[in-house]
Design a protein around this motif. Structure first.
Motif: not given
Length: 275
Positions: A185-193
């Protein structure tokens, strides 16, 4: 078969001191969310008492699965084993040493609701030693460039079940989870942790292990070696042609006779480059 909303898959290696705290903190989070969950612990042939601790946790809790591998296969292979047993709609992967704070899972869960298939927890700042941080960042940035994303990936992530279903179809012996994920998949996100300091023991990742991981990624999952061979071959061939032209000009304009040995060397250089 019982269904769960979330499956937390944790590869375990020499982490006897952190496992019980890890379970307690995970249980607290999901009880607060009022969501069904399971925890899958995969012992990657630990040398300490991790397996005994895992058994202790398993006997007290009916939402825990434990698996013991017969030899040390590495983190990605251990994860793949866990994926084959995961029943949750969402699969969360994290390390066993509490450097991934379980409380940060809430950020992953909230982010994946924005129509992503995968969300990575990207650290504000790593709490490894300087050398480990430097090498790890280098490897992860290299990976990000290979798969065409703009952030350094980590092993702290949440993945939809449909992606895992495709992932476990892979039968490769040497695998790289992140490469396989990027192929699905190309629907890849991120969030700061947050990234905490290690509370117990020392890291299991040596420079040699990180180097092997990087080389496995480069040679088994990218075309970089082929491109490098092509470029070097082209340079050898062009060099031999230029040298041949030089001696040809010397022969015609300066009347310098070049011995047959030179033409032999030029032929070897040129055809070596072509090969």
């Amino acid at each position: 078969k019982k269904k769960f909303k979330y499956s937390i898959v944790v590869p375990v290696y020499n982490s006897e001191e952190s496992l019980e705290e890890l379970y307690i903190r995970l249980e607290k989070i999901f009880r607060k969310l009022k969501q069904s969950f399971e925890i899958i612990l995969i012992d990657d042939n630990s040398k300490d008492n991790s397996w005994k601790v895992m058994n202790k946790i398993y006997k007290k809790n009916n939402n825990v699965k434990i698996i013991q591998l017969m030899k040390n296969f590495g983190q990605d292979s251990a994860l793949m084993c866990g994926f084959n047993h995961a029943k949750g709609d969402y699969i969360i992967t994290m390390d066993d040493d509490l450097q991934h704070p379980p409380e940060e899972i809430l950020k992953l869960i909230n982010k994946i609701k924005e129509d992503y298939d995968i969300v990575f927890g990207v650290y504000h700042k790593k709490k490894h030693a300087f050398f480990r941080t430097f090498v790890s960042n280098l490897v992860m940035k290299m990976f990000a460039k290979v798969v065409g994303i703009k952030f350094a990936v980590t092993s702290f992530r949440i993945i939809r079940k449909k992606v895992i279903t495709e992932l476990i179809k892979s039968k490769n012996y040497r695998i790289n989870i992140n490469i396989l994920l990027s192929n699905v998949t190309n629907r890849i996100g991120y969030v700061k942790v947050k990234h905490n300091k290690r509370k117990h023991g020392r890291t299991n990742y040596t420079f040699t292990m990180l180097a092997k991981w990087a080389l496995n990624m480069i040679f088994n999952f990218t075309v970089f070696p082929l491109r490098l061979a092509t470029i070097l071959g082209l340079l050898f061939s062009v060099f031999s042609v230029l040298v041949g032209v030089y001696f040809l000009l010397q022969y015609y304009f300066n009347n310098i006779i070049v011995s047959g040995f030179t033409s032999l060397i030029l032929s070897i250089t040129f055809f070596s480059g072509i090969i």
